[in-house]
Scaffold this motif. Structure first.
Motif, PDB file in Angstrom:
ATOM      1  N   VAL A   1      -8.150  12.296   9.803  1.00 42.71           N
ATOM      2  CA  VAL A   1      -7.706  13.048   8.633  1.00 42.71           C
ATOM      3  C   VAL A   1      -7.279  12.108   7.527  1.00 42.71           C
ATOM      4  N   ARG A   2      -6.574  11.061   7.891  1.00 46.88           N
ATOM      5  CA  ARG A   2      -6.125  10.046   6.929  1.00 46.88           C
ATOM      6  C   ARG A   2      -5.616   8.849   7.702  1.00 46.88           C
ATOM      7  N   THR A   3      -5.447   7.745   6.992  1.00 48.99           N
ATOM      8  CA  THR A   3      -4.831   6.546   7.552  1.00 48.99           C
ATOM      9  C   THR A   3      -3.662   6.165   6.663  1.00 48.99           C
ATOM     10  N   ILE A   4      -2.492   6.056   7.255  1.00 50.07           N
ATOM     11  CA  ILE A   4      -1.270   5.721   6.519  1.00 50.07           C
ATOM     12  C   ILE A   4      -1.015   4.223   6.628  1.00 50.07           C
ATOM     13  N   ASP A   5      -0.902   3.567   5.491  1.00 50.52           N
ATOM     14  CA  ASP A   5      -0.562   2.140   5.443  1.00 50.52           C
ATOM     15  C   ASP A   5       0.954   2.029   5.438  1.00 50.52           C
ATOM     16  N   LEU A   6       1.517   1.517   6.528  1.00 49.42           N
ATOM     17  CA  LEU A   6       2.968   1.464   6.655  1.00 49.42           C
ATOM     18  C   LEU A   6       3.599   0.393   5.770  1.00 49.42           C
ATOM     19  N   GLY A   7       2.944  -0.749   5.655  1.00 49.87           N
ATOM     20  CA  GLY A   7       3.552  -1.865   4.933  1.00 49.87           C
ATOM     21  C   GLY A   7       4.505  -2.663   5.796  1.00 49.87           C
ATOM     22  N   PHE A   8       4.591  -2.343   7.090  1.00 54.04           N
ATOM     23  CA  PHE A   8       5.405  -3.128   8.033  1.00 54.04           C
ATOM     24  C   PHE A   8       4.773  -3.006   9.415  1.00 54.04           C
TER      25      PHE A   8
END
Length: 439
Positions: A401-408
Motif C-alpha cells: 500500500v505504501r512504504t514509510i521512510d522512518l528516518g531512523f
C-alpha cells in the motif's frame, strides 16, 4: 541522531488535536444536557492506528501516527533494545527487556470507553506509564482474550513468576494477579477461561520443563487444580485457539482440549520425516482458526488436533527458504511467513491453507538487516519493518500500500489502536531460542 534531525516533527498532529478537542466537547455533553434521557451514538474516531517502534540510535521508543506518518512522541528507554508487544486491547505497548529484568508499558493514546448508553473513542498523546514489572528474566509474553501473561524465567537464585495483565489493570497501574512457581525455569503460561495453564519442572532442578499444571484464577489469586499426568519433555512453545491448547515437546505436541470437561490432555507424536534431534519448538495459533501451526526449524506443520486420521500436514514455504517471522492476521483470515529471501508468503487457512501470493518486498536481507512484522487489528494490514522503512502490505492480496521512510533505524515495532468490532486478541510472542539461553 537527535530529535531535531528527524524528518518527522515530535508533536501532536493538528487532526489528532482537533479530535481530542472534539472528544472533550462530546465528553462534556455525555455528562448531561436537556436531552440527557436520549441515548448517545457511538463516538467514532476514524484512524489507521499507531506504530510503536524502538529507535536504536537514540535509545527511544517512538509512537508513529499511521494517518500521516508523523512521530507523535519519543520516550527515552535505557538498557537493551526491547522486544515489543501489544496489550490485550491494543492500547498499550509492552516493552520487555530480558537482560535488564524489566517490563515497561507505553500508552499508545487510542482507546474506547464504555459510557453506558454509548461507546466513546479517544485519541490522546502517547506516554510512558509510571508502572513497571521487575523480576528476573522476563521472557515469554502471550495474550488470550482480555489477559496477557508475562513469564519471568528466573534462574538458580530466583524463582520463576508469572504476572497477568489486562488493559484495565494497566490503566490502574497494577497487575490482575501474580503467581510464583517455586523454581527457576524457561517456561510459559496461558490464561484461558479463568484458568492458568503453566509449565512445571516435574521434580527436576535444571533443563527445560517437562509437565503442565493448571490453576484456577479466583479474583487476584490462583488456586492449583492439577499437574497433568501426560508428560511433555523439554517443553518449549505454546499456543491456543478456541478449541485446543498446544505445548511443544521433544517427542511431539501435548494438546489440551479446551471444550471437554476437565480439560483433558493427549499427546501427538512428532510428524513423520523429522530429522533426528529436530522437534516442534514453536507454536502459533489464532482464536478463529481450528488448526494450530507447529514449527520445527524452518519447517511448518499445520496441526489438526481433532482429526481422527492425519494430525499433521506440511506447509511448504520453498526449498532452502528460512523463516524470519510468521503469524496470523487478526481474525485468522491469513497466515503469513516472512522468508529470508525477502518474500512475504500469505496463506489462506480457510482454503486448505493454499498459498494466496508471495509479495516480493525486498532483496534477500543480510545479517545486519533488521526485520519485524506487526499486525493491524483494525484492518487487514501487515507492517513489515526493514531497517529504516516500514512496508504496509494489504494482507488479502499482498499489494504494498505504501512504504514509510522512518528516518531512523528501528529494531522492533508493534501496532496499537482501536480494534475492529468482534476482535478477539490472541497472540503468542513466538520468541526464538537464539534470543536467550535456557537457564
Amino acid at each position: 541522531m537527535s530529535d531535531q534531525s528527524q524528518p518527522f516533527p515530535f508533536r501532536i498532529r493538528p487532526l489528532a488535536a482537533s479530535l481530542m478537542i472534539a472528544a472533550a466537547t462530546l465528553l462534556a455533553a455525555c455528562g448531561g444536557s436537556s436531552g440527557g434521557d436520549e441515548p448517545h451514538e457511538h463516538t467514532d474516531i476514524d484512524t489507521a492506528g499507531r506504530l510503536a517502534l524502538f529507535d536504536t540510535d537514540a535509545s527511544q521508543l517512538k509512537v508513529l501516527d499511521l494517518d500521516n506518518s508523523e512521530v507523535l512522541a519519543s520516550m527515552a528507554m535505557d538498557g537493551e533494545a526491547p522486544r515489543l508487544y501489544a496489550s490485550p486491547g491494543n492500547r498499550y505497548a509492552v516493552a520487555i527487556q530480558r537482560g535488564d529484568d524489566l517490563v515497561s508499558f507505553v500508552d499508545g493514546g487510542l482507546y474506547t470507553e464504555d459510557h453506558g448508553d454509548h461507546m466513546h473513542d479517544y485519541a490522546e498523546t502517547p506516554e510512558m506509564l509510571n508502572f513497571t514489572l521487575e523480576a528476573r528474566k522476563p521472557t515469554h509474553y502471550s495474550v488470550n482474550g482480555a489477559y496477557g501473561v508475562v513469564f519471568f524465567d528466573g534462574d538458580a537464585n530466583a524463582d520463576s513468576r508469572i504476572d497477568v495483565i489486562s488493559d484495565e489493570s494497566l490503566g490502574g497501574n497494577k497487575v490482575v494477579a501474580s503467581q510464583g512457581l517455586g523454581i527457576g525455569m524457561h517456561g510459559v503460561g496461558k490464561v484461558i477461561d479463568g484458568h492458568l495453564f503453566v509449565t512445571n519442572m516435574d521434580g527436576a532442578t535444571s533443563g527445560l520443563p517437562s509437565a503442565v499444571e493448571r490453576y484456577h484464577l479466583e479474583g487476584n489469586t490462583f488456586e492449583q487444580e492439577i499437574v497433568y499426568d501426560e508428560k511433555c519433555p523439554d517443553l518449549h512453545g505454546a499456543a491456543a485457539n478456541a478449541h485446543s491448547l498446544g505445548f511443544g515437546c521433544s517427542d511431539g505436541v501435548l494438546v489440551i482440549d479446551l471444550h471437554e470437561a476437565g480439560y483433558p490432555a493427549t499427546k501427538l507424536g512428532n510428524p513423520d520425516g523429522l530429522a533426528d534431534g529436530s522437534r516442534i519448538g514453536t507454536l502459533v495459533a489464532n482464536h478463529d482458526v481450528e488448526e494450530l501451526v507447529g514449527i520445527a526449524g524452518d519447517r511448518f506443520f499445520v496441526i489438526h488436533p481433532e482429526s481422527t486420521t492425519e494430525f499433521y500436514h506440511e506447509l511448504e514455504i520453498g526449498e532452502d527458504v528460512g523463516r524470519l517471522a510468521q503469524g496470523f492476521t487478526t481474525h485468522g483470515e491469513v497466515f503469513y511467513v516472512l522468508g529470508d529471501d525477502g518474500g512475504l508468503r500469505l496463506f489462506d487457512p480457510a482454503d486448505d491453507w493454499e498459498l494466496i501470493t508471495t509479495a516480493e518486498l525486498m532483496d534477500a536481507p543480510g545479517e545486519d538487516d533488521t526485520l519485524a512484522v506487526a499486525v493491524s487489528a483494525a484492518q487487514e494490514r501487515l507492517f513489515v519493518l526493514h531497517n529504516q522503512s516500514v512496508h504496509e502490505v494489504d494482507a488479502t492480496d499482498g499489494d504494498v500500500v505504501r512504504t514509510i521512510d522512518l528516518g531512523f533505524s528501528a529494531s522492533g515495532l508493534v501496532w496499537l489502536g482501536l480494534a475492529e468490532e468482534g476482535h478477539d486478541h490472541d497472540h503468542d510472542d513466538d520468541h526464538e531460542d537464539h534470543d536467550h539461553d535456557h537457564e
